[in-house]
Design a protein around this motif. Sequence first.
Motif, PDB file in Angstrom:
ATOM      1  N   GLN A  24      43.851 -69.857  48.276  1.00  9.89           N
ATOM      2  CA  GLN A  24      45.266 -70.113  48.038  1.00  9.89           C
ATOM      3  C   GLN A  24      46.071 -68.838  47.817  1.00  9.89           C
ATOM      4  O   GLN A  24      47.293 -68.879  47.769  1.00  9.89           O
ATOM      5  CB  GLN A  24      45.431 -71.021  46.820  1.00  9.89           C
ATOM      6  CG  GLN A  24      44.810 -72.379  47.017  1.00  9.89           C
ATOM      7  CD  GLN A  24      44.889 -73.237  45.759  1.00  9.89           C
ATOM      8  OE1 GLN A  24      45.490 -72.854  44.775  1.00  9.89           O
ATOM      9  NE2 GLN A  24      44.273 -74.403  45.810  1.00  9.89           N
ATOM     10  N   ALA A  25      45.387 -67.717  47.670  1.00 11.80           N
ATOM     11  CA  ALA A  25      46.075 -66.456  47.375  1.00 11.80           C
ATOM     12  C   ALA A  25      46.936 -66.028  48.561  1.00 11.80           C
ATOM     13  O   ALA A  25      46.598 -66.262  49.719  1.00 11.80           O
ATOM     14  CB  ALA A  25      45.055 -65.373  47.054  1.00 11.80           C
ATOM     15  N   GLU A  26      48.069 -65.406  48.243  1.00 13.78           N
ATOM     16  CA  GLU A  26      48.969 -64.884  49.265  1.00 13.78           C
ATOM     17  C   GLU A  26      49.167 -63.398  49.032  1.00 13.78           C
ATOM     18  O   GLU A  26      49.344 -62.963  47.893  1.00 13.78           O
ATOM     19  CB  GLU A  26      50.329 -65.582  49.196  1.00 13.78           C
ATOM     20  CG  GLU A  26      50.287 -67.047  49.540  1.00 13.78           C
ATOM     21  CD  GLU A  26      51.658 -67.697  49.466  1.00 13.78           C
ATOM     22  OE1 GLU A  26      52.671 -66.960  49.469  1.00 13.78           O
ATOM     23  OE2 GLU A  26      51.717 -68.932  49.402  1.00 13.78           O
ATOM     24  N   LEU A  27      49.141 -62.646  50.088  1.00  7.87           N
ATOM     25  CA  LEU A  27      49.360 -61.212  50.009  1.00  7.87           C
ATOM     26  C   LEU A  27      50.834 -60.919  50.251  1.00  7.87           C
ATOM     27  O   LEU A  27      51.401 -61.344  51.258  1.00  7.87           O
ATOM     28  CB  LEU A  27      48.502 -60.480  51.053  1.00  7.87           C
ATOM     29  CG  LEU A  27      48.653 -58.972  51.114  1.00  7.87           C
ATOM     30  CD1 LEU A  27      48.231 -58.332  49.789  1.00  7.87           C
ATOM     31  CD2 LEU A  27      47.842 -58.415  52.256  1.00  7.87           C
ATOM     32  N   HIS A  28      51.456 -60.242  49.303  1.00  6.40           N
ATOM     33  CA  HIS A  28      52.862 -59.864  49.436  1.00  6.40           C
ATOM     34  C   HIS A  28      52.948 -58.343  49.483  1.00  6.40           C
ATOM     35  O   HIS A  28      52.697 -57.673  48.487  1.00  6.40           O
ATOM     36  CB  HIS A  28      53.692 -60.403  48.258  1.00  6.40           C
ATOM     37  CG  HIS A  28      53.775 -61.892  48.246  1.00  6.40           C
ATOM     38  ND1 HIS A  28      54.736 -62.572  48.964  1.00  6.40           N
ATOM     39  CD2 HIS A  28      53.021 -62.832  47.643  1.00  6.40           C
ATOM     40  CE1 HIS A  28      54.566 -63.869  48.781  1.00  6.40           C
ATOM     41  NE2 HIS A  28      53.531 -64.047  47.984  1.00  6.40           N
ATOM     42  N   VAL A  29      53.274 -57.823  50.640  1.00  3.94           N
ATOM     43  CA  VAL A  29      53.388 -56.383  50.837  1.00  3.94           C
ATOM     44  C   VAL A  29      54.862 -56.048  51.025  1.00  3.94           C
ATOM     45  O   VAL A  29      55.515 -56.598  51.917  1.00  3.94           O
ATOM     46  CB  VAL A  29      52.582 -55.927  52.077  1.00  3.94           C
ATOM     47  CG1 VAL A  29      52.708 -54.440  52.296  1.00  3.94           C
ATOM     48  CG2 VAL A  29      51.117 -56.331  51.933  1.00  3.94           C
ATOM     49  N   PRO A  30      55.398 -55.163  50.175  1.00  2.22           N
ATOM     50  CA  PRO A  30      56.812 -54.801  50.355  1.00  2.22           C
ATOM     51  C   PRO A  30      57.028 -54.184  51.737  1.00  2.22           C
ATOM     52  O   PRO A  30      56.162 -53.462  52.245  1.00  2.22           O
ATOM     53  CB  PRO A  30      57.056 -53.753  49.266  1.00  2.22           C
ATOM     54  CG  PRO A  30      55.926 -53.879  48.317  1.00  2.22           C
ATOM     55  CD  PRO A  30      54.774 -54.441  49.085  1.00  2.22           C
ATOM     56  N   PRO A  31      58.164 -54.476  52.351  1.00  6.36           N
ATOM     57  CA  PRO A  31      58.418 -53.900  53.674  1.00  6.36           C
ATOM     58  C   PRO A  31      58.589 -52.377  53.575  1.00  6.36           C
ATOM     59  O   PRO A  31      59.051 -51.852  52.563  1.00  6.36           O
ATOM     60  CB  PRO A  31      59.727 -54.565  54.109  1.00  6.36           C
ATOM     61  CG  PRO A  31      60.376 -55.002  52.844  1.00  6.36           C
ATOM     62  CD  PRO A  31      59.275 -55.293  51.874  1.00  6.36           C
ATOM     63  N   LYS A  32      58.194 -51.708  54.612  1.00  2.00           N
ATOM     64  CA  LYS A  32      58.352 -50.248  54.680  1.00  2.00           C
ATOM     65  C   LYS A  32      59.691 -49.930  55.340  1.00  2.00           C
ATOM     66  O   LYS A  32      60.197 -50.689  56.156  1.00  2.00           O
ATOM     67  CB  LYS A  32      57.226 -49.609  55.515  1.00  2.00           C
ATOM     68  CG  LYS A  32      55.835 -49.879  54.989  1.00  2.00           C
ATOM     69  CD  LYS A  32      55.555 -49.073  53.768  1.00  2.00           C
ATOM     70  CE  LYS A  32      54.106 -49.280  53.344  1.00  2.00           C
ATOM     71  NZ  LYS A  32      53.803 -48.718  52.082  1.00  2.00           N
ATOM     72  N   GLN A  33      60.230 -48.785  54.965  1.00  2.00           N
ATOM     73  CA  GLN A  33      61.477 -48.328  55.567  1.00  2.00           C
ATOM     74  C   GLN A  33      61.314 -46.855  55.909  1.00  2.00           C
ATOM     75  O   GLN A  33      60.890 -46.055  55.069  1.00  2.00           O
ATOM     76  CB  GLN A  33      62.642 -48.503  54.584  1.00  2.00           C
ATOM     77  CG  GLN A  33      63.965 -48.068  55.154  1.00  2.00           C
ATOM     78  CD  GLN A  33      65.121 -48.375  54.213  1.00  2.00           C
ATOM     79  OE1 GLN A  33      64.969 -49.103  53.240  1.00  2.00           O
ATOM     80  NE2 GLN A  33      66.266 -47.818  54.512  1.00  2.00           N
ATOM     81  N   ALA A  34      61.620 -46.500  57.127  1.00  2.00           N
ATOM     82  CA  ALA A  34      61.546 -45.108  57.547  1.00  2.00           C
ATOM     83  C   ALA A  34      62.678 -44.331  56.893  1.00  2.00           C
ATOM     84  O   ALA A  34      63.829 -44.782  56.870  1.00  2.00           O
ATOM     85  CB  ALA A  34      61.634 -45.004  59.059  1.00  2.00           C
ATOM     86  N   VAL A  35      62.357 -43.167  56.340  1.00  2.00           N
ATOM     87  CA  VAL A  35      63.353 -42.307  55.704  1.00  2.00           C
ATOM     88  C   VAL A  35      63.111 -40.862  56.119  1.00  2.00           C
ATOM     89  O   VAL A  35      62.028 -40.494  56.554  1.00  2.00           O
ATOM     90  CB  VAL A  35      63.323 -42.397  54.155  1.00  2.00           C
ATOM     91  CG1 VAL A  35      63.636 -43.795  53.677  1.00  2.00           C
ATOM     92  CG2 VAL A  35      61.997 -41.925  53.618  1.00  2.00           C
ATOM     93  N   THR A  36      64.137 -40.083  55.972  1.00  2.00           N
ATOM     94  CA  THR A  36      64.009 -38.646  56.141  1.00  2.00           C
ATOM     95  C   THR A  36      64.238 -38.038  54.775  1.00  2.00           C
ATOM     96  O   THR A  36      65.249 -38.327  54.125  1.00  2.00           O
ATOM     97  CB  THR A  36      65.060 -38.108  57.139  1.00  2.00           C
ATOM     98  OG1 THR A  36      64.850 -38.756  58.392  1.00  2.00           O
ATOM     99  CG2 THR A  36      64.939 -36.605  57.294  1.00  2.00           C
ATOM    100  N   MET A  37      63.286 -37.240  54.315  1.00  2.00           N
ATOM    101  CA  MET A  37      63.462 -36.586  53.030  1.00  2.00           C
ATOM    102  C   MET A  37      62.903 -35.179  53.098  1.00  2.00           C
ATOM    103  O   MET A  37      62.021 -34.887  53.902  1.00  2.00           O
ATOM    104  CB  MET A  37      62.799 -37.391  51.894  1.00  2.00           C
ATOM    105  CG  MET A  37      61.315 -37.553  52.010  1.00  2.00           C
ATOM    106  SD  MET A  37      60.582 -38.662  50.787  1.00  2.00           S
ATOM    107  CE  MET A  37      61.038 -37.956  49.258  1.00  2.00           C
TER     108      MET A  37
END
Length: 74
Positions: A24-37
């Motif tokens: 029943q477990a669900e994996l929640h992965v935050p979305p990635k966002q490309a950045v320039t730093m």
Amino acid sequence: MAKMKDADIDFSDMPELGDAFFEQAELHVPPKQAVTMRLDADVLEWFRQQGKGYQTRINRLLRAYMLTQQRRHP
């Protein structure tokens, strides 16, 4: 506790998770966002020398810092 052997740790108040939990477990992965730093060249080079996955390691360190700060200043 880190120095203890696994056999010496009392897990009696923490039951083992069974198959039903993982079904029943669900994996929640935050979305990635490309950045320039901009990073100091020596810092970036040090992470790159650690091999593949250096960007993931940088992200994990930033996340750990963020969570620590959130706990200190809710």
